[in-house]
Every structure is written in C-alpha cells, then in structure tokens.
Write an enzyme that holds these catalytic residues in place. Structure first.
Site, short mmCIF file in Angstrom:
data_model
loop_
_atom_site.label_atom_id
_atom_site.label_comp_id
_atom_site.label_asym_id
_atom_site.label_seq_id
_atom_site.Cartn_x
_atom_site.Cartn_y
_atom_site.Cartn_z
N LYS A 172 -31.25 27.38 -47.94
CA LYS A 172 -31.26 27.72 -49.37
C LYS A 172 -31.84 26.58 -50.21
CE LYS A 172 -26.78 28.52 -49.74
NZ LYS A 172 -26.34 28.20 -48.37
N ARG A 181 -28.83 17.10 -39.66
CA ARG A 181 -29.35 16.88 -41.01
C ARG A 181 -29.08 15.47 -41.52
NH1 ARG A 181 -28.18 21.58 -45.43
NH2 ARG A 181 -26.07 20.80 -45.39
N ARG A 231 -20.67 32.65 -54.41
CA ARG A 231 -20.24 32.66 -53.01
C ARG A 231 -19.05 33.60 -52.79
NH1 ARG A 231 -22.36 27.08 -51.92
NH2 ARG A 231 -22.28 26.71 -49.70
N ARG A 255 -24.05 14.27 -44.32
CA ARG A 255 -23.04 14.73 -45.27
C ARG A 255 -21.69 14.80 -44.59
NH1 ARG A 255 -25.40 19.91 -48.45
NH2 ARG A 255 -23.39 20.73 -47.81
N ARG A 267 -16.86 26.18 -42.52
CA ARG A 267 -17.70 26.68 -43.63
C ARG A 267 -18.32 28.02 -43.25
NH1 ARG A 267 -21.66 21.85 -44.09
NH2 ARG A 267 -22.64 22.98 -45.81
#
Ligand code: AMP
Length: 223
Positions: free
Chosen positions: A14, A127, A88, A160, A171
């Site tokens: 996203k 990431r 969300r 992160r 998540r």
C-alpha cells in the site's frame, strides 16, 4: 477533493503504491501508520499508548485514529488524497463516509491489493526503513548499496518493531478478521478494483492509472 483508498494486508505494498500514485497524480499521501509512528516519535503520552498497540500487532482505537486523520486532512490542500491504511474496520469506514460527505470529498477509486500470507511474512521480515528520510528497502528485492545505510541520505536503516514474524502474523490475523466486513462496505462500488499485489509495483500503478482514466470517462466517480 478526490479520494483514493488502498486496502490490503500489511506488506501488500500500500505504501509503495501510495508513493507512486502521489508522484503520478500529485495527490497527498496520508498513511495512518505514519501518523501513528510520528506520534510515537514525539514521545507524547498518546504515542506511548500507540507504541504498546503497534508492538503487539494490534489496531489502535477507531476514534483516536479517526481524529488524527481528520486533523491531518485540514492540512491536505491538494486536489486529491491517497489514504493508505485507513479505513481498517467497519466503524472507520462509516466515520470516513460521514467525514467525506461533510467536506464534499468523494471516493474515486478503491484498490484492493491481494496477496498470500506467507509471501507477506517473507516480505515484511526483510523490510528496512531509513530512520532519517523514511525511504524503504528490502534485504532481498531492493537491498541498499551499503549494508545498513540509506542510499538516498546516508541515514541508518532499521527494521520496524512490528515487522517481526510473530507480530506480522498477529497483524495478518487482525486484517483477515476484519477484511470481509470492510470489503462488504465497499465491494459493490463501481470504483472498486481488485489487484494482484505480487505484480511489479509499476505495473500495479499503471493498472490503477488506466482504471482511473476509464472511470473519469464513464463518469462513475462515486463510491
Ligand atoms: P501500517 O504502517 O499501515 O502497516 O500500520 C502500522 C500499525 O499502525 C498497524 O499495525 C496498526 O497497529 C496501526 N494502524 C495503522 N492504521 C490504523 C488504522 N486505520 N486503524 C487502527 N490501527 C492502525
């Protein structure tokens, strides 16, 4: 004001799409995850509450995040915005509808990025983000030239706190739990587009731009 929604699990791209669309269309990219991380960085009491939620992979309170978004919108002075990570939950979708109606803004595209969970876990655990300029890298698909250093500004790269496999799975579970309800809220919209999030980001962005052009031609720009 025109509004684009990017819907998809964490790691579906996203943020990457939002950045590409921001540069293609000149719209303002608003990421609720970024708003939350900025609040955490500020060291406020609210940020501390958010930090606890994020590190456990939980969603923050609907009303709190909506109020932050609403405040951010007051400084969004472009012709359009790209919402990345909002709504969300069904209550967030309802709050957003009311807000857009109030300010005379309309949803002109809803883009659903679809991808398998295991691909996401691999993607997210690789990431890396620059702590100075926010640029993103990936240990496998987009490694920095120098390990741990941002190619763009020389800042330090880090992971992160919510990009560790157990938190990613939490998540994803949350996303799966709420996905159908949020999808049902919008699915009959003529501006909904399903996308394969494993395709190259530039290809996905092209498809979105073509879709938006067709929508404008057909005059179907309402959710
Ligand atoms: P993201 O950067 O979009 O992956 O968001 C990171 C984290 O921020 C999420 O895992 C949630 O804990 C929180 N978050 C971001 N957007 C929302 C939202 N719309 N509602 C609730 N929590 C959110």
């Amino acid at each position: 004001m025109e509004v684009l929604l990017l819907i998809g699990p964490p790691g579906s791209g996203k943020g990457t799409q939002a950045k590409l669309l921001e540069s293609q269309l000149g719209y303002d990219h608003i990421s609720t995850g970024d708003l939350i991380r900025a609040e955490i960085k500020s060291g406020s009491a609210l940020g501390e509450r958010f930090s606890e939620c994020i590190s456990q992979g939980k969603l923050v309170d609907d009303r709190l995040i909506f109020d932050m978004l609403q405040k951010r919108l007051t400084s969004a002075n472009r012709t359009g915005i790209i919402l990345d990570g909002f709504p969300r939950t069904p209550p967030q979708a309802i709050l957003l509808d009311e807000l857009l109606h109030r300010i005379g803004a309309k949803i002109v595209g809803i883009f659903s990025l679809n991808i398998e969970d295991e691909v996401i876990v691999n993607r997210l655990s690789a990431r890396l983000f620059c702590s100075s300029c926010g640029a993103s890298f990936n240990k496998h698909s987009k490694p920095p030239k120098l390990s741990g250093i941002c190619d763009l500004c020389g800042g330090e790269l880090s992971t992160r706190t919510d990009d560790i496999p157990d938190v990613i799975r939490a998540r994803l579970k949350d996303f799966a739990r709420l996905k159908d309800a949020v999808t049902n809220h919008y699915h009959k919209s003529p501006v909904w587009l399903d996308l394969d999030a494993t395709q190259k980001p530039e290809e996905i962005c092209d498809r979105i731009c073509v879709f938006l052009k067709n929508i404008v031609q057909k005059g179907e720009s309402k959710a």
